[in-house]
Enzyme design. Structure first.
Site, short mmCIF file in Angstrom:
data_model
loop_
_atom_site.label_atom_id
_atom_site.label_comp_id
_atom_site.label_asym_id
_atom_site.label_seq_id
_atom_site.Cartn_x
_atom_site.Cartn_y
_atom_site.Cartn_z
N ALA A 1 8.83 0.13 -6.84
CA ALA A 1 7.38 -0.06 -6.93
C ALA A 1 6.79 0.87 -7.98
O ALA A 1 7.35 1.92 -8.28
CB ALA A 1 6.74 0.21 -5.58
N ILE A 2 5.64 0.44 -8.50
CA ILE A 2 4.97 1.23 -9.51
C ILE A 2 3.50 1.36 -9.16
O ILE A 2 2.88 0.41 -8.69
CB ILE A 2 5.10 0.53 -10.89
CG1 ILE A 2 6.55 0.57 -11.36
CG2 ILE A 2 4.21 1.21 -11.93
CD1 ILE A 2 6.81 -0.17 -12.64
N CYS B 1 2.51 -3.75 -1.11
CA CYS B 1 1.84 -4.09 -2.36
C CYS B 1 0.91 -5.29 -2.21
O CYS B 1 0.56 -5.94 -3.18
CB CYS B 1 2.86 -4.34 -3.48
SG CYS B 1 3.95 -2.94 -3.70
#
Lengths: 364, 155
Positions: free
Chosen positions: A147-148, A178
């Site tokens: 994830a970012i 998310c």
């Protein structure tokens, strides 16, 4: 001739989310004013749920009280992205770098972060790919492995990426990860056929890929994987007398001692330290019970990059709110001062807390 | 030519298909530009502020715009809000100082306007300027085009 850009890596152990956030804020401010170079933090977090700027807490499927029972924390942040989970065995990288210096925008940077995770996954035979538009992150099939969430302020980045090595994936059941329903999460452990090395190897690979993809020349500044608390990470100011700035004491239950390391960061190796760096009597009395020492000139022929030129420990100070007196000093001998003021020698102070027992997590 | 490409981009955005990546970004004459890629359109002491085509292109698809309150004050070079794209929040700085008199509430429901129409429907705030002299420190369209070229050459 183009000067090589340096990236300094700091590797920590499991750091509380709030501490890491405070450290990042400080580092962003120091990077903005040019006091430090591009820096990357590598660490892991205890079980923590975090929300981005849009505060999408409708994607948290349990109450905050339940989180406490699970032994997890919840934090609101200014990063982009939706809700996510961080926990042990998940590799976290927080690059604090200037995008302006490399002429990058958010899109290029985030694509680079995706490439870092895709490449490291491939080392273990895992075929990961970037998400479709609107689904930033790294996926294996329709399961998310990385994830970012990034914040860019005055062109300086903070927050970064989270790569699932082998975290407890059941924590993800309590959120809509998310904000994307119907898609699962996965980890390197789940997807690979190969045996995984210790986490630090994977952290190392992530850092190296990051440096490579963005074309930085990497220097490992600090490796304190057994520390659980970052108290200060300060470039010492260039003046005759160096101030030890206040230590941030944000946890009461630190046991044992604080450790200080003093590093040299010379652009070119300093031939010798003719006189040792010492600490003033005031500091010594402030750090009551300290055993801080600096090696004598005789034992130091060359101070090379990253070399510890002194350090030691002192007992944990009294509870919250304690700070060093303003008069606390490191004294730098005259012979070193000109090297310091012409930039040939930089000193950096790190103070970290000693390992403490990990919190007992009561049943999920 | 430039306006045709802008139209193509808008159409593509509406139809949700991806456009080719152009080698250049649109720069509008008569606007002033900050080196953090915001533009300002001046009308007396009233200023409209947004981000440039170069900026929206480098950001990716904007999914959220954080707007200031009407009545808030802004300072030249300081951030007044943020945009989110590709899981990144990026500060937006004001090219001029003054008081916010209007914000583009359309952006709450349609943040993509920033991408589709960065110089028109994607405007972000309107400011009553406190010091029109500040405009002298901003770039004109030619200067800004050159600035963008230099920035893109860095990598």
């Amino acid at each position: 001739m183009r000067l090589q850009r340096s990236l300094e890596a700091c590797k920590f152990g499991v750091i509380n989310y709030f501490d890491a956030l405070k450290l990042q804020e400080r580092l962003v401010s120091e990077r903005k004013s040019g006091k430090i170079l591009d820096t990357i933090l590598s660490l892991q977090h205890p079980p923590t749920y975090t929300l981005g700027k849009r505060r999408t807490d409708h994607n948290l499927l349990v109450s905050e009280a339940d989180l406490k029972t699970m032994g997890a924390e919840l934090h609101y942040t200014e990063r982009g992205g939706d809700i996510t989970f961080h926990g042990p065995r998940q590799a976290i990288l927080y690059p604090i770098v200037s995008l302006r210096d490399i002429g990058f925008g958010a899109r290029n940077y985030v694509e680079g972060l995706e490439s870092v995770m895709i490449e490291v996954a491939s080392f273990y035979g895992v075929n990961a790919h970037a998400g479709k538009t609107g689904e930033t992150g790294v996926w294996v099939g329709d399961r998310k492995i990385g994830a970012i969430g990034v914040r860019i302020s005055s062109g300086i980045t903070s927050h970064g990426l989270a790569f699932n090595i082998d975290p407890d994936l059941s924590y993800f059941k309590h959120i809509v990860p998310c904000g994307i329903p119907d898609k699962g999460v996965t980890s390197l452990k789940t997807e690979t056929q190969k045996e995984l090395p210790p986490d630090e190897v994977i952290h190392e690979q992530l850092i190296h890929c990051f440096a490579k993809i963005f074309r930085w020349s990497l220097q490992v500044l600090l490796n304190v994987k057994d520390c659980t608390q970052i108290i200060a990470l300060k470039e010492l100011q260039l003046s005759n007398i160096y101030n030890l700035t206040k230590f941030m004491v944000s946890k009461l239950n630190l046991n044992n001692r604080y450790y200080i390391r003093l590093f040299t960061l010379p652009e070119t190796p300093v031939k010798s330290l003719p006189e040792p760096v010492s600490i003033s009597d005031e500091t010594r009395s402030d750090l009551n019970g300290s055993d801080i020492q600096f090696p004598s000139a005789k034992t130091h022929d060359e101070a090379s990059v990253g070399e510890v030129i002194g350090g030691g420990s002192f007992p944990a100070p009294p509870p919250l709110g304690h700070s060093m007196r303003e008069s606390s000093r490191f004294l730098v001998p005259p012979s070193l001062r000109s090297s310091i003021s012409n930039g040939a020698l930089r000193l950096r102070l790190v103070a970290v807390g000693s390992p403490k027992p990990s919190p007992r997590v009561s049943g999920l | 030519m430039a306006s045709r490409l802008l139209w193509a981009r808008r159409a593509a955005s509406y139809l949700r298909i991806s456009t080719f990546h152009r080698g250049f970004s649109t720069v509008i004459k008569d606007l002033k530009y900050a080196d953090t890629h915001e533009w300002v359109k001046v009308d007396g002491s009233s200023a409209t502020v947004g981000i440039t085509d170069h900026a929206q292109d480098h950001l990716g698809d904007v999914v959220y715009v954080e707007l200031p309150e009407v009545g808030a004050s802004v300072v030249q070079g300081k951030n007044f809000g943020a945009v989110e794209s590709v899981k990144a929040t990026s500060d937006v700085n004001s090219p001029v100082s003054g008081e916010v008199v209007e914000v583009n509430t359309e952006l709450s429901g349609s943040p993509g306007l920033v991408n589709a129409s960065p110089y028109e429907n994607g405007w972000i705030i309107k400011v009553k300027m406190s010091d029109t002299g500040e405009l002298n420190s901003l770039m004109d369209s030619e200067g800004y085009s050159k600035f963008c070229e230099e920035e893109d050459a860095k990598h």
